[in-house]
Design an enzyme around this catalytic site. Structure first.
Site, PDB file in Angstrom:
ATOM      1  N   HIS A   1       0.833  -1.206   0.000  1.00 55.75           N
ATOM      2  CA  HIS A   1       0.000   0.000   0.000  1.00 55.75           C
ATOM      3  C   HIS A   1       0.870   1.260   0.000  1.00 55.75           C
ATOM      4  O   HIS A   1       0.489   2.275  -0.582  1.00 55.75           O
ATOM      5  CB  HIS A   1      -0.923   0.001   1.223  1.00 55.75           C
ATOM      6  CG  HIS A   1      -1.938  -1.103   1.178  1.00 55.75           C
ATOM      7  ND1 HIS A   1      -3.249  -0.900   0.856  1.00 55.75           N
ATOM      8  CD2 HIS A   1      -1.810  -2.444   1.378  1.00 55.75           C
ATOM      9  CE1 HIS A   1      -3.902  -2.058   0.884  1.00 55.75           C
ATOM     10  NE2 HIS A   1      -3.045  -3.003   1.199  1.00 55.75           N
TER      11      HIS A   1
ATOM     12  N   ASP B   1      -5.491   5.893   1.723  1.00 60.40           N
ATOM     13  CA  ASP B   1      -5.771   4.533   1.292  1.00 60.40           C
ATOM     14  C   ASP B   1      -7.253   4.262   1.546  1.00 60.40           C
ATOM     15  O   ASP B   1      -7.815   4.715   2.565  1.00 60.40           O
ATOM     16  CB  ASP B   1      -4.919   3.549   2.097  1.00 60.40           C
ATOM     17  CG  ASP B   1      -4.942   2.160   1.489  1.00 60.40           C
ATOM     18  OD1 ASP B   1      -3.927   1.772   0.888  1.00 60.40           O
ATOM     19  OD2 ASP B   1      -5.978   1.453   1.603  1.00 60.40           O
TER      20      ASP B   1
END
Ligand code: UDX
Length: 456
Positions: free
Chosen positions: A25, A123
């Protein structure tokens, strides 16, 4: 690759980015940050102390550390750093964040000597951030680090649960087709690991989907020509704009690597014939037990192909690095390293196939370099990526039945000699490259994102 900003004057607007603190990520978020910086925005990164990237690689960004600033807090120090268990932090941080993020954002917004903050990009799994951003009237965009198809399946988890697909005691046959997603088999859904509604992970996924839909925009690490039907579905179902940007084509992820990169094998790789070496890596989180590790090793050696194998420390459950392997086992044809500059490896002409766990970054990096794949997914989005690559894009072979050495060596030999699969991977890369040229879909997506953020 874009390394020069071409910006000479001051930066007009500031963007605050907040990655989920895991390698798969962090990489796309910092690639996105580099891209936005190259377009003239000032960048502030919010990050946890856990898994913080090397900030000295990003002298052009401002870093602020939040959520776990007290290292002795037992709630954090007791959570494992490897494997699925390490994801427990996501639940805790999503709870803590609602208290801490507003304060940090207020500080950022009140800095008079800094450029105006246009938006927050988090995110998608930081679902708590949507209500925080709303309370400050700050637009929030999300970065979703998976394939669009995965998001669509995740959005259907409650439905799939109602239909019994997540219930391991159901009487559906693993090879049966999933009626709602004909490209999937029942076992693909089972392999995601989701069990039923109400568990912590299912709750996070459910909130992720809801809050991404409520956001001001979704940024995907993908490109239009790969997933046109899925993009149509997303555009129909989600009011916020979507931007599909192939990050690995703009910046490599080496600078955000959490582990030290080994480059000592490159002289060996340089001497191998084109398309002859299998690159093997199962990402930053997956783990296997010793029995499966040995099966992987046997499969590789039995294939008689040369291979470069990344064995991350901690990959083999309960063992230090490659201890279970007898001395000299891999022989002349094999190289084992702890961590590699993956994109550089995939771009090397000697690489003929990538045996991957089908994490989305790895999968897409392979697509970007036109390398066909052998897919061995573990959980989460990986079985969905594997099915998509093998049955839709047809650039991978899905090792569906686990870790049998014979299956492994057969699949490796098949992918290395199969000219059709190599050709499809090459054509897909060509489409991706074309989408980046002026007027192409990926080019337009970057321009639209920049214009959109500038308008906020
Ligand atoms: C996780 C999930 O597993 C994945 O399914 C999800 O899509 C993102 O988060 P991870 O398992 O680490 O990520 O896999 P992946 O998404 O493939 O990301 C791994 C990253 O590490 C890639 O960018 C890859 O280039 C990098 N890497 C891997 C290295 O730099 N060196 C290596 O030796 C191996």
């Amino acid at each position: 690759m874009e390394n020069q900003t071409g910006i000479t004057g001051g930066r007009r607007q500031r963007i605050i980015l907040f990655p989920l603190p895991y390698q798969g990520h962090i990489n796309p978020m910092l690639q996105l940050a580099n891209l936005l910086y190259s377009k003239g925005f000032s960048i502030t990164i919010l990050h946890t102390n856990f898994n913080k990237p090397k900030t000295s690689n990003y002298p052009h960004f401002t870093f602020r550390f939040i959520l776990d600033n007290y290292p002795h807090d037992e709630r954090y120090s007791n959570i494992p750093v490897q494997g699925m268990g390490s994801f427990s932090r996501i639940f805790l941080f999503n709870q803590e964040g609602a208290d801490q993020l507003p304060h940090q954002l207020e500080l950022e917004l009140s800095q008079k000597d800094e450029p105006h903050v246009s938006c927050l990009i988090t995110d998608a799994l930081w679902h708590f951030a949507q209500s925080v951003a709303d309370s400050l009237s700050l637009p929030r965009l999300v970065l979703r680090t998976s394939i669009l198809f995965c998001f669509i399946v995740y959005a259907s988890i409650p439905l799939l649960a109602d239909l019994g697909y997540l219930d391991h005691s159901n009487n559906k046959h693993p090879e049966e087709q999933v009626v709602e997603f004909p490209m999937l088999k029942v076992k693909d859904i089972m392999k995601t690991g989701f069990k039923r509604e109400g568990n912590a992970i299912e709750e996070v996924i459910d909130n992720m989907v809801k809050q991404a839909k409520a956001s001001s925009g979704i940024i995907w690490n993908s490109f239009k020509e790969l997933e046109e039907p899925e993009l149509e579905t997303i555009l129909r179902d989600i009011p916020a704009p979507s931007f599909l940007i192939p990050f690995p084509k703009h910046f490599t992820s080496s600078s955000s690597s959490l582990l030290e990169l080994d480059r000592t094998f490159f002289p060996w790789l340089d001497q191998q014939p084109p398309n002859s070496v299998v690159y093997v890596s199962f990402g930053s989180v997956a783990q296997v037990d010793e029995e499966h590790f040995l099966e992987i090793a046997h499969g590789l050696v039995d294939s008689k192909q040369s291979f470069l194998w990344v064995v991350r420390p901690g990959f083999v459950n309960g063992s230090t690095w490659v201890k279970p392997l007898p001395d000299g086992f891999v022989g002349e044809k094999g190289q084992i390293v702890k961590w590699a500059p993956q994109q550089e490896v995939l771009a090397h002409e000697a690489i003929g196939a990538f045996w991957t766990h089908s994490g989305w970054n790895s999968t897409f990096e392979s697509v970007c370099e036109g390398v066909p794949m052998i897919c061995s997914p573990f959980w989460g989005d990986q079985p969905l990526d594997a099915r998509y690559m093998s049955d839709v894009a047809k650039v991978g072979v899905y090792l569906e039945n686990g870790w049998e050495r014979e299956d492994i060596s057969n699949a490796i030999r098949r992918v290395i000699v199969d000219e059709d699969i190599r050709e499809r991977a090459r054509v897909l890369k060509q489409k991706l490259d074309a989408s980046l040229s002026k007027g192409g879909s990926s080019y337009v997506s970057v321009e639209s994102l920049v214009a959109y953020i500038s308008s906020l």
